[in-house]
Design a protein around this motif. Structure first.
Motif, PDB file in Angstrom:
ATOM      1  N   LYS A 102      11.065  -6.032 -43.784  1.00 29.10           N
ATOM      2  CA  LYS A 102      11.730  -5.948 -42.485  1.00 29.10           C
ATOM      3  C   LYS A 102      12.541  -4.660 -42.432  1.00 29.10           C
ATOM      4  CE  LYS A 102      10.645 -10.387 -43.033  1.00 29.10           C
ATOM      5  NZ  LYS A 102      11.627 -11.446 -43.178  1.00 29.10           N
ATOM      6  N   GLU A 103      12.064  -3.721 -41.665  1.00 33.62           N
ATOM      7  CA  GLU A 103      12.714  -2.418 -41.563  1.00 33.62           C
ATOM      8  C   GLU A 103      13.370  -2.243 -40.196  1.00 33.62           C
ATOM      9  OE1 GLU A 103       9.894   0.386 -44.371  1.00 33.62           O
ATOM     10  OE2 GLU A 103       9.689   0.502 -42.192  1.00 33.62           O
ATOM     11  N   PRO A 104      14.524  -1.573 -40.134  1.00 35.92           N
ATOM     12  CA  PRO A 104      15.107  -1.260 -38.832  1.00 35.92           C
ATOM     13  C   PRO A 104      14.232  -0.276 -38.079  1.00 35.92           C
ATOM     14  CG  PRO A 104      16.320  -0.167 -40.606  1.00 35.92           C
ATOM     15  CD  PRO A 104      15.341  -1.084 -41.260  1.00 35.92           C
ATOM     16  N   PHE A 105      14.217  -0.386 -36.759  1.00 31.97           N
ATOM     17  CA  PHE A 105      13.430   0.550 -35.949  1.00 31.97           C
ATOM     18  C   PHE A 105      14.026   1.949 -35.971  1.00 31.97           C
ATOM     19  CE2 PHE A 105      11.676  -3.286 -33.908  1.00 31.97           C
ATOM     20  CZ  PHE A 105      10.341  -2.927 -33.864  1.00 31.97           C
ATOM     21  N   GLY A 106      15.352   2.033 -35.891  1.00 34.74           N
ATOM     22  CA  GLY A 106      15.994   3.351 -35.835  1.00 34.74           C
ATOM     23  C   GLY A 106      17.108   3.347 -34.805  1.00 34.74           C
ATOM     24  N   LEU A 107      16.920   4.118 -33.745  1.00 35.73           N
ATOM     25  CA  LEU A 107      17.904   4.205 -32.668  1.00 35.73           C
ATOM     26  C   LEU A 107      17.462   3.293 -31.535  1.00 35.73           C
ATOM     27  CD1 LEU A 107      20.398   5.381 -31.338  1.00 35.73           C
ATOM     28  CD2 LEU A 107      19.024   7.340 -30.604  1.00 35.73           C
ATOM     29  N   VAL A 108      18.250   2.257 -31.251  1.00 40.49           N
ATOM     30  CA  VAL A 108      17.867   1.301 -30.219  1.00 40.49           C
ATOM     31  C   VAL A 108      18.846   1.366 -29.052  1.00 40.49           C
ATOM     32  CG1 VAL A 108      16.861  -0.194 -31.970  1.00 40.49           C
ATOM     33  CG2 VAL A 108      19.156  -0.686 -31.130  1.00 40.49           C
ATOM     34  N   LEU A 109      18.333   1.049 -27.879  1.00 40.05           N
ATOM     35  CA  LEU A 109      19.122   1.027 -26.646  1.00 40.05           C
ATOM     36  C   LEU A 109      19.203  -0.410 -26.141  1.00 40.05           C
ATOM     37  CD1 LEU A 109      20.481   2.299 -24.114  1.00 40.05           C
ATOM     38  CD2 LEU A 109      18.165   2.683 -23.203  1.00 40.05           C
ATOM     39  N   ILE A 110      20.419  -0.879 -25.885  1.00 43.09           N
ATOM     40  CA  ILE A 110      20.638  -2.212 -25.315  1.00 43.09           C
ATOM     41  C   ILE A 110      21.263  -2.030 -23.936  1.00 43.09           C
ATOM     42  CG2 ILE A 110      21.894  -4.390 -25.530  1.00 43.09           C
ATOM     43  CD1 ILE A 110      21.803  -4.005 -28.579  1.00 43.09           C
ATOM     44  N   ILE A 111      20.565  -2.489 -22.906  1.00 44.78           N
ATOM     45  CA  ILE A 111      21.062  -2.420 -21.531  1.00 44.78           C
ATOM     46  C   ILE A 111      21.419  -3.837 -21.109  1.00 44.78           C
ATOM     47  CG2 ILE A 111      20.567  -1.722 -19.154  1.00 44.78           C
ATOM     48  CD1 ILE A 111      18.447   0.175 -20.245  1.00 44.78           C
ATOM     49  N   ALA A 112      22.692  -4.066 -20.817  1.00 43.50           N
ATOM     50  CA  ALA A 112      23.197  -5.423 -20.585  1.00 43.50           C
ATOM     51  C   ALA A 112      23.471  -5.658 -19.101  1.00 43.50           C
ATOM     52  CB  ALA A 112      24.471  -5.641 -21.398  1.00 43.50           C
TER      53      ALA A 112
END
Length: 468
Positions: A102-112
């Motif tokens: 299980k690897e992190p994707f990297g830079l993620v964007l969360i729009i709430a």
């Protein structure tokens, strides 16, 4: 202030340096998030009251405690979730090590979104941090009080080399989406979801879309009307109806409708008093724009209960509509307010047909004293989630995935599902460098005998394997 480009580059550099990957770092971020909730509980409650007139009860129940529960669950299970997952092997790989990392994707964007601005911001953030990503958080500009707390206070509790809060409205969000991210998590309307997905497609960025829809609520003739009314009214008018999984309309027979209406009136009076506008337990509509839209829906069908409104207070009474037509706006768009249409059907089959000719909803509810009826609705329909004989209690279980299907969204989260959503599941096979004589069976020149041996070696009791 850093420019947007500088902020994104700073976060990417942190991720590439491997800083977010160790379990200790991830746990430290989650503990910081936990301290944020504990230290600023009153501040958050005041912001939620300012934005949505939420009572402390609703704020604690649906915003703060859920976020804290997700953090606690992630901290308890983080190392187990991060472990490589061993998988079954065929004869050809018996001497190898096969596992999923299980690897992190990297830079993620969360729009709430604005309707649960703490819950629907922090719960995805828990998954992103637990999975070891760097995060850009975009809270809703519509819930201004909560946005201010998230922007000014939350960063003090997290490592700012791998976390940033970016503000703005649709224009700023559009510019943000022009940049490449490794994953995008969006909660909001299907209309904006299409915009997000289109922007993500330009970079082949994977997305989770938590959208909405019109959630049906079937009520069988066998039900106790007051029990159904209590439960439906509670979940429909919670947060002034501004809930993506709220029952959006009731389907029942004409006879059940006549029994349900007085029961709904009793439930509303019991919950909010003779004058609901004076009740401290009933929220308000988030904005004048949303208020105007909902006021327009009050003209659909016939008002059987409620219908009062006060623009200056952004108040709309708990309302029940009857005699609505399927073609009217209240049955065409997600209501997202304290309005409940009742549509009459002649039978269970007709109710199921009504549900199935519409887009797949985020949630579906069925009330009946017969488990056979509930299970029939479950078997013959499709929805993101399902609950029999209650409202959205399925959302309180972190052991269940929360997400939509079709027009109501894609992907899921909550508990371990959040960790998995923000993790790339990498297929890994580690083979020893020797034993070339055995492995040379697959090389040319080919022969029927080699083929028979290879096919036997690749069998995995029903699992199909392919050599590329």
């Amino acid at each position: 202030m850093d420019s947007l480009e500088d902020t994104l580059q700073r976060l990417r550099d942190t991720f590439r340096a491997g800083r977010t990957r160790p379990a200790e770092f991830r746990a430290a971020q989650l503990k910081g998030l936990s301290r944020f909730l504990r230290d600023n509980k009153q501040l958050l409650q005041e912001a939620l009251a300012e934005d949505l007139h939420k009572s402390p009860f609703e704020s604690e129940m649906s915003e703060i405690s859920i976020g804290q529960g997700e953090i606690d669950k992630a901290l308890r299970n983080l190392r187990a979730w991060m472990k490589d997952e061993k998988v079954s092997k065929n004869l050809a790989t018996q001497l190898d090590s096969a596992f999923i990392r299980k690897e992190p994707f990297g830079l993620v964007l969360i729009i709430a979104p604005w309707n649960y601005p703490v819950n629907l911001t922090l719960v995805p953030l828990v998954g992103a941090l637990a999975a070891g990503n760097c995060v850009v958080l975009k809270p809703s500009e519509i819930s201004k009080g909560t946005e201010k707390v998230l922007a000014e206070v939350l960063p003090r509790y997290l490592d700012q080399s791998c976390f940033a809060v970016l503000l703005g409205g649709p224009e700023e969000t559009g510019r943000l989406l022009e940049h490449r991210f490794d994953y995008i998590f969006f909660t909001g309307s299907p209309r904006v979801g299409r915009i997000v997905m289109t922007a993500a497609a330009k970079h082949l960025t994977p997305v989770t879309l938590e959208l909405g829809g019109k959630n049906p609520c079937y009520v069988d003739n066998s039900c106790d009307p007051q029990t159904v009314a209590n439960r439906v009214a509670f979940f429909r008018y919670f947060n002034a109806g501004q809930t993506c999984v709220a029952p959006d309309y009731v389907l029942c027979s004409p006879a059940t409708r006549e029994r349900l209406l007085p029961a709904l009136q009793r439930a509303i009076t019991r919950f909010f008093g003779e004058d609901p506008q004076r009740s401290p337990n009933l929220g308000r509509i988030i904005s004048e724009k949303q208020f105007g839209r909902l006021q327009g829906l009050l003209g659909c069908g016939r008002v059987a209960i409620g219908g009062q409104s006060d623009e200056g207070d952004r108040y709309i009474a708990p309302t029940v509509l009857v005699d609505v037509k399927e073609t009217e706006p209240v049955m065409q768009e997600e209501i997202f307010g304290p309005i409940l249409p009742i549509v009459t059907v002649g039978s269970l089959d007709e109710a199921i047909e009504f549900i199935n000719r519409r887009e797949k909803p985020l949630a579906l509810y069925a009330f009946s004293s017969s488990s056979r009826v509930v299970r029939r609705v479950l078997a013959c329909t499709s929805s993101g989630g399902f609950c029999g004989n209650d409202g959205f209690m399925h959302m309180t279980l972190a052991s269940l995935p929360f997400g939509g299907v079709g027009a109501s969204g894609m992907g899921s989260y909550h508990g371990k599902f959040s960790f998995d959503t923000f993790s790339h599941h990498r297929a890994c096979l580690l083979r020893p460098p020797g034993l070339e004589k055995i492995y040379s069976l697959r090389y040319p020149p080919y022969s029927p005998g080699k083929l028979r041996l290879l096919l036997v070696a690749m069998e995995d009791r029903g699992c199909s394997c392919t050599l590329l």
